[in-house]
Motif scaffolding. Structure first.
Motif, short mmCIF file in Angstrom:
data_model
loop_
_atom_site.label_atom_id
_atom_site.label_comp_id
_atom_site.label_asym_id
_atom_site.label_seq_id
_atom_site.Cartn_x
_atom_site.Cartn_y
_atom_site.Cartn_z
N GLY A 1 -0.62 -1.73 8.27
CA GLY A 1 -0.57 -1.16 6.94
C GLY A 1 -1.25 -1.98 5.86
O GLY A 1 -1.20 -1.59 4.69
N ALA A 2 -1.91 -3.08 6.25
CA ALA A 2 -2.51 -3.93 5.22
C ALA A 2 -3.60 -3.19 4.44
O ALA A 2 -3.63 -3.24 3.21
CB ALA A 2 -3.09 -5.20 5.85
N HIS B 1 -2.11 -0.43 2.46
CA HIS B 1 -1.42 -1.05 1.34
C HIS B 1 -2.39 -1.35 0.20
O HIS B 1 -2.13 -1.02 -0.96
CB HIS B 1 -0.79 -2.37 1.81
CG HIS B 1 0.64 -2.46 1.40
ND1 HIS B 1 1.68 -2.22 2.27
CD2 HIS B 1 1.21 -2.75 0.20
CE1 HIS B 1 2.82 -2.35 1.64
NE2 HIS B 1 2.57 -2.68 0.37
N GLU C 1 -2.39 0.35 -3.46
CA GLU C 1 -2.24 -0.56 -4.59
C GLU C 1 -3.31 -0.28 -5.63
O GLU C 1 -3.04 -0.19 -6.84
CB GLU C 1 -2.39 -2.01 -4.06
CG GLU C 1 -1.86 -3.05 -5.00
CD GLU C 1 -0.32 -3.10 -4.95
OE1 GLU C 1 0.22 -3.96 -5.63
OE2 GLU C 1 0.30 -2.26 -4.26
N ALA D 1 3.72 1.75 2.56
CA ALA D 1 2.49 1.41 1.82
C ALA D 1 2.57 1.86 0.37
O ALA D 1 1.79 1.40 -0.47
CB ALA D 1 1.29 2.04 2.51
N GLY D 2 3.50 2.76 0.09
CA GLY D 2 3.68 3.19 -1.30
C GLY D 2 2.93 4.45 -1.68
O GLY D 2 2.71 4.70 -2.87
N CYS D 3 2.54 5.26 -0.68
CA CYS D 3 1.84 6.52 -0.99
C CYS D 3 2.77 7.44 -1.79
O CYS D 3 3.99 7.38 -1.66
CB CYS D 3 1.44 7.23 0.30
SG CYS D 3 0.14 6.40 1.18
#
Ligand code: C2E
Ligand code: CA
Ligand code: CA
Length: 692
Positions: free
Chosen positions: A611-612, A615, A619, A645-647
């Motif tokens: 997920g980097a 991510h 971001e 990841a914050g989607c």
């Protein structure tokens, strides 16, 4: 002895008295010997007194020399030929009636003079050829051409020369043979039959110029003489040749065009010996050339195309050919070339693109997608071979840029399908299109936020077809524009209808690059919004990364206008293109749709880095105020990853497949009835209502 001579014969003594006359003379004078003998002839025919005949006879008596002359006897209005000889006691006179012959000759002379005058007036080199094949008359134009011939070292013909012999000099044997046959045929005609004529076109070297002549030969009525004119038609022939050349060649590059190529292919296909290697055809299509044209201008584009043609031409063997099909498509025809050699040639052509092309000091890297087809015994039709190579090129193109693809029979099926699609789309297929809707879910609450409209073709024989099977053809033919126009109307109407039922779902519609660059998009969107009454912020237009990257400046203008309506713009399939992130994020976009390939890559990556990339991207979107949508959520693990990841949003088979319009309200209501969190329901298992 003189009695039997057909000429009138008589003798006169020195005083001019008749001493003898034969039977022919009696009948000519219409007097008997008995009436004439002993009388002075000038007394009997006083009209002859003081004329040529009296002078001549006196002179013969004076110098003893024979005389021959023509004599016109007025009272009889007749011409005679007179031969007179001195005789021991006077003169012997032979008199022949030559009136007919004389008058014919006279008429002929007059005619000839008239004819000569007419010939002189003709601008074409003209000769009159006599029965014996010799030239009787020539005109000035013939003589002028003769001077030119002489300057080129060819002896011209003139009066008295044998016409066909003159014509053999400086003429190809085939031309000469044809002319000889024509002229001889005319001379062999019956003189009083209907005079024939003969025409022929030939070329010859006149001085230092290659000259074309149109020869026209006609027999003169009631004779075996022939008038031949030689008209210089060089200008016309050159014009025709230039026109024929232009018709067969591409104006920009000077290379053979499609029609000529097809002829050449046909020729190559029939030429090979049985069992010999086949004919190879390579179709090259430059990658992204439209972008080059759009960004650098057509003039520069044209120059690049010319250079491409030149480079290709350097690579082929003598006997082989390079042509241009139009646009940015070229063809290489290689004779007696098997599949392996053709592939080698294709790779060689590819490497000629390794060095960038330059025009106006700008260096432009170019590459080509190459399709290769080699004739087998079953291919004799040039169109078939070309369409095979074209199908292979198409396959090369769809697998990425700078690829070579060899034809296989399966591609023919694909090409046939593309043709069918193109034909049908122009016909009634647009009425057979249906739209399915896939839920787009909020990752924070699990609510259904909206739907993405995905088109399908309800094919009457083949069933429901996915968009991949027909949209690329629609893109090529431009049909994608009316399709999207219809889609915009249909989907905004549906969204407005659902909103009226208390289900406000944001509607995402895919827009093709073709439509995006066609300028009508803005108007089509505005019309759809106005007619449906859907609030503009409920509409999302999905554009692929590549369609925006093709012409960023233009994209920015269009996107700004769309944004000014309040419409949202999403970048689709992010992660599959190759555009610069900086350029992309400089555009007024509201949403980024992350392609599922990125999700899969993240999944495969080593645990620590999972997920980097995802991510980092999310971001970035967050900082820029752009919403992110994760596509292709198939498993709970995917869902976990994109959440981590914050989607903002997600869609995928786990959350709901695309479904027909009538199922959408039921689906959303059942989610609401089950608590409203679709994510939770999906992870829990079979609780998600499936489409179909
Ligand atoms: P897209 O815009 O990326 O659409 C998403 C595609 O992924 C859809 O395929 C959808 O059915 C599929 N999909 C959804 N969830 C999953 C999943 O969990 N796993 C996998 N493997 N696939 C999933 P579809 O409907 O076949 O559409 C394919 C492409 O065709 C679309 O890709 C889009 O580029 C194009 N397309 C579809 N409808 C339209 C349209 O109305 N107009 C235009 N211009 N293009 C369209
Ligand atoms: Ca899409
Ligand atoms: Ca997508």
């Amino acid at each position: 002895m003189l009695a039997g001579v057909p000429d009138a014969v008589y003798r006169l003594d020195p005083e001019g008295r008749v001493t003898y006359l034969n039977a022919a003379a009696e009948s000519l004078f219409q007097l008997s010997a008995a009436e004439l003998i002993g009388r002075r002839l000038l007394d009997v025919f006083p009209a002859a007194k003081g004329t040529l005949v009296e002078d001549q006879l006196r002179e013969i008596l004076g110098d003893g020399q024979p005389r021959q002359f023509e004599y016109f006897y007025e009272p009889r209005d007749h011409w005679f030929e007179i031969r007179a000889f001195p005789y021991p006691d006077g003169v012997a006179v032979f008199l022949r009636d030559v009136d007919d012959r004389y008058r014919t000759d006279l008429r002929r002379d007059t005619e000839l003079r008239e004819l000569t005058a007419v010939l002189e007036a003709l601008p074409s080199a003209t000769v009159l050829v006599g029965d014996d094949g010799r030239i009787l008359v020539v005109n000035r134009a013939w003589e002028a051409d003769g001077e030119l011939l002489r300057s080129g070292g060819v002896e011209p013909g003139g009066v008295g020369d044998v016409y066909l012999e003159c014509m053999s000099r400086g003429l190809l044997p085939t031309h000469h043979a044809a002319i000889a046959a024509g002229v001889i045929r005319l001379q062999a005609e019956e003189p009083d039959g209907v005079p024939g004529s003969f025409e022929y076109e030939y070329s010859t070297q006149l001085g230092s110029f290659a000259t074309w002549f149109h020869l026209q030969a006609a027999r003169v009525p009631f004779s075996r003489r022939v008038v031949v004119t030689h008209t210089d038609v060089t200008e016309r022939v050159r014009g025709e040749q230039a026109m024929a050349w232009r018709a067969g060649h591409d104006e920009l590059t000077g290379l053979p065009n499609r029609a000529t190529l097809l002829d050449m292919i046909a020729d190559a296909l029939t030429g090979g010996a049985p069992g010999a290697p086949g004919t190879a055809l390579l179709v090259l299509d430059l990658d992204g050339f439209k972008t080059v044209n759009d960004s650098l201008g057509h003039q520069l584009g044209d120059r690049l195309l010319r250079q491409v043609g030149e480079r290709l031409a350097e690579q082929v063997r003598p006997g082989d050919a390079v042509g241009r099909l139009g646009g940015d498509q070229f063809v290489v025809l290689a004779r007696e070339c098997d599949q392996a050699e053709a592939a080698a040639l294709a790779f060689r052509l590819q490497t000629t693109f390794a060095l960038p092309f330059t025009a106006s000091g700008i260096s432009v890297p170019l590459s080509a997608s190459i399709g290769v087809a080699v004739s087998r015994s079953d291919v004799r039709d040039p169109h078939q071979l070309l369409s095979d190579a074209d199908a292979a090129m198409f396959a090369a193109k769809s697998s990425g840029r700078d690829r070579v693809h060899l034809f296989s029979p399966g591609l023919r099926e694909a090409a046939r399908w593309r043709l069918e699609v193109a034909t049908r789309l122009r016909g009634d297929a647009i009425d057979q299109l249906v739209v399915h809707y896939q839920p787009v879910v909020r990752l924070d609450t699990g609510e259904v936020d909206g739907v993405e409209a995905l088109v399908r073709w309800q094919h009457p024989e083949r069933g429901l077809l996915p968009p991949d099977s027909f949209l690329s053809v629609a893109e090529e033919t431009g049909q994608v524009i009316p399709i999207t126009r219809w889609l915009l109307r249909e989907t905004t109407r549906k969204a407005a209808e659902w909103a009226a039922q208390g289900l406000p779902l944001r509607m995402s519609v895919n827009v093709s690059a073709r439509h995006f660059s066609a300028e009508t998009l803005v108007r089509d969107v505005r019309t759809a919004l106005r007619d449906s009454g859907l609030p503009p912020d409920q509409l999302v237009l999905e554009l692929t990364e590549t369609s925006v990257a093709e012409d960023p400046t233009r994209a920015e203008d269009q996107l700004t206008v769309l944004r000014s309506f309040g419409v949202r713009v999403a970048i689709d399939d992010f992660g599959t293109g190759w555009s610069s992130l900086a350029q992309l994020f400089a555009l007024p976009i509201g949403t980024l749709k992350i392609d599922r390939s990125l999700l899969n890559a993240a999944e495969r990556a080593v645990a620590g880095e999972t997920g980097a990339v995802l991510h980092a991207i999310v971001e970035l979107t967050r900082t820029l105020g752009i919403k992110s949508v994760a596509e292709g959520i198939e498993t709970p693990e995917h869902l976990r990853m994109v959440r981590a990841a914050g989607c903002d949003l997600a869609q995928g088979w786990l959350l709901g497949q695309a479904m027909p319009a009538e199922e959408v309200p039921r689906f959303v209501r059942s989610v609401q009835a089950a608590g409203g969190d679709l994510c939770a329901l999906a992870v829990a298992g079979d609780a998600v209502p499936q489409a179909g």
